[in-house]
Write an enzyme that holds these catalytic residues in place. Sequence first.
Site, PDB file in Angstrom:
ATOM      1  N   TYR A 135      14.012  -2.406   6.039  1.00 61.96           N
ATOM      2  CA  TYR A 135      15.313  -1.766   6.400  1.00 61.96           C
ATOM      3  C   TYR A 135      16.461  -2.572   7.040  1.00 61.96           C
ATOM      4  CZ  TYR A 135      14.141   3.483   5.968  1.00 61.96           C
ATOM      5  OH  TYR A 135      13.676   4.483   5.788  1.00 61.96           O
ATOM      6  N   LYS A 185       0.004  -2.586   2.930  1.00 61.17           N
ATOM      7  CA  LYS A 185      -0.407  -2.873   1.675  1.00 61.17           C
ATOM      8  C   LYS A 185      -0.812  -4.478   1.745  1.00 61.17           C
ATOM      9  CE  LYS A 185      -0.233  -1.871  -2.680  1.00 61.17           C
ATOM     10  NZ  LYS A 185      -1.149  -0.886  -3.451  1.00 61.17           N
ATOM     11  N   ASP A 217      -1.029   3.547  -0.421  1.00 63.18           N
ATOM     12  CA  ASP A 217      -1.387   4.286  -1.685  1.00 63.18           C
ATOM     13  C   ASP A 217      -2.337   5.114  -1.365  1.00 63.18           C
ATOM     14  OD1 ASP A 217      -2.847   1.923  -1.855  1.00 63.18           O
ATOM     15  OD2 ASP A 217      -2.754   2.001  -4.122  1.00 63.18           O
ATOM     16  N   ASP A 241       8.489   6.075   6.955  1.00 65.89           N
ATOM     17  CA  ASP A 241       9.679   6.882   6.458  1.00 65.89           C
ATOM     18  C   ASP A 241       9.019   7.929   5.340  1.00 65.89           C
ATOM     19  OD1 ASP A 241      12.235   8.033   5.933  1.00 65.89           O
ATOM     20  OD2 ASP A 241      12.303   6.976   4.163  1.00 65.89           O
ATOM     21  N   ASP A 245       7.647  12.207   5.692  1.00 70.05           N
ATOM     22  CA  ASP A 245       8.092  13.304   4.804  1.00 70.05           C
ATOM     23  C   ASP A 245       7.026  13.945   4.151  1.00 70.05           C
ATOM     24  OD1 ASP A 245      11.017  12.711   5.480  1.00 70.05           O
ATOM     25  OD2 ASP A 245      11.517  13.168   3.232  1.00 70.05           O
TER      26      ASP A 245
END
Length: 347
Positions: A135, A185, A217, A241, A245
């Site tokens: 970001y 990751k 994942d 983020d 959701d």
Amino acid sequence: MKILLLPGDGIGPEIMAEAEKLLAALDLPVTLDHALVGGAAYAATGYPLPAETLEKAKAADAILFGAVGDPRFDTVERHLRPEQAILGLRAELGLFANLRPARLFSGLEDSSALRPEVASAIDLLIVRELNGDVYFGEKGMRTTDSGEKQGYDIMAYSESEVRRIAHVAFKAAQGRRGRLCSVDKANVLETSQLWRDVVTDVARDYPDVTLSHMYVDNAAMQLVRNPGQFDVIVTGNLFGDILSDQASMCVGSIGLLASASLSAGTQGLYEPIHGSAPDIAGQGIANPLAMILSLAMLLRHSGGDEANAARIEAAVAQVLADGCRGADLGGTMGTAALGDAVVAALN
Ligand code: IPM
Ligand code: MG
């Protein structure tokens, strides 16, 4: 306590009105101020985060934030887009710790995208780092040697950035069920390897917390397979983020998830995790509950008022248990009616 209200764009003003209604009903010793932010500010001043808004934000004890985002401005230069307002506030105020709790409210078992028995077990907290990662790294457009256009965004985390969010997450786990899952990751990214090493190191200060690591994942898969396994999840800005959701639909609606963005001090910004939802803006059908739950988090974290925070959360739970539903949950109650129901349930 000085609270700055930033309604923003889309459904922001509608849901903010319900939070204000609740604040009035609680009759707390607070002073309220308003300012423009996002597309609304850009339209009026040419800037998504005008200097006046930033000054007011810096001076406030807490900020209640609606949403930013307006498709009319999707094509203006990136630094002038509505989203830059929230990113700017997070950076300027040093709001590095984003708490996004998700639990299934009783009565919503059948609203989840998951089977009721899987959804019922959800009671988790996502601790999302908010000041770093892809970001805020260097980004841009360039031309490759072969003359092709290439977009790039650098993903980076420094040790101190990981360390401070890890401490927040471990402390949160201590106050809950004592389990922390760090999501990264590390099988592919150096950023994640550092993340994993630092979180593992910080764990030595918290022998009472059980730490595990999970690749992002797999975490996305586990979140729908068996979300009840999670207590606290700590992760970087981008993964947080996305996973938050996803968590929202696991508990029924994105209109239910609140968040707190905290600095090293007591100042915080509180916002629903959903966006400005331009497709339903102005129709009076947006779910105000995530906004109202964000107000509860504000009172808890910046106001030290656990009693009223819990009172608001109990009222929201009551309203949902009573069967009150807006369009997002297959019902017909509008924004104002839901806000009124929460006020009525306060007592
Ligand atoms: C969120 C939002 C923001 C983010 C956008 C509006 C910049 O999606 O708070 O989750 O990506 O952080
Ligand atoms: Mg988001």
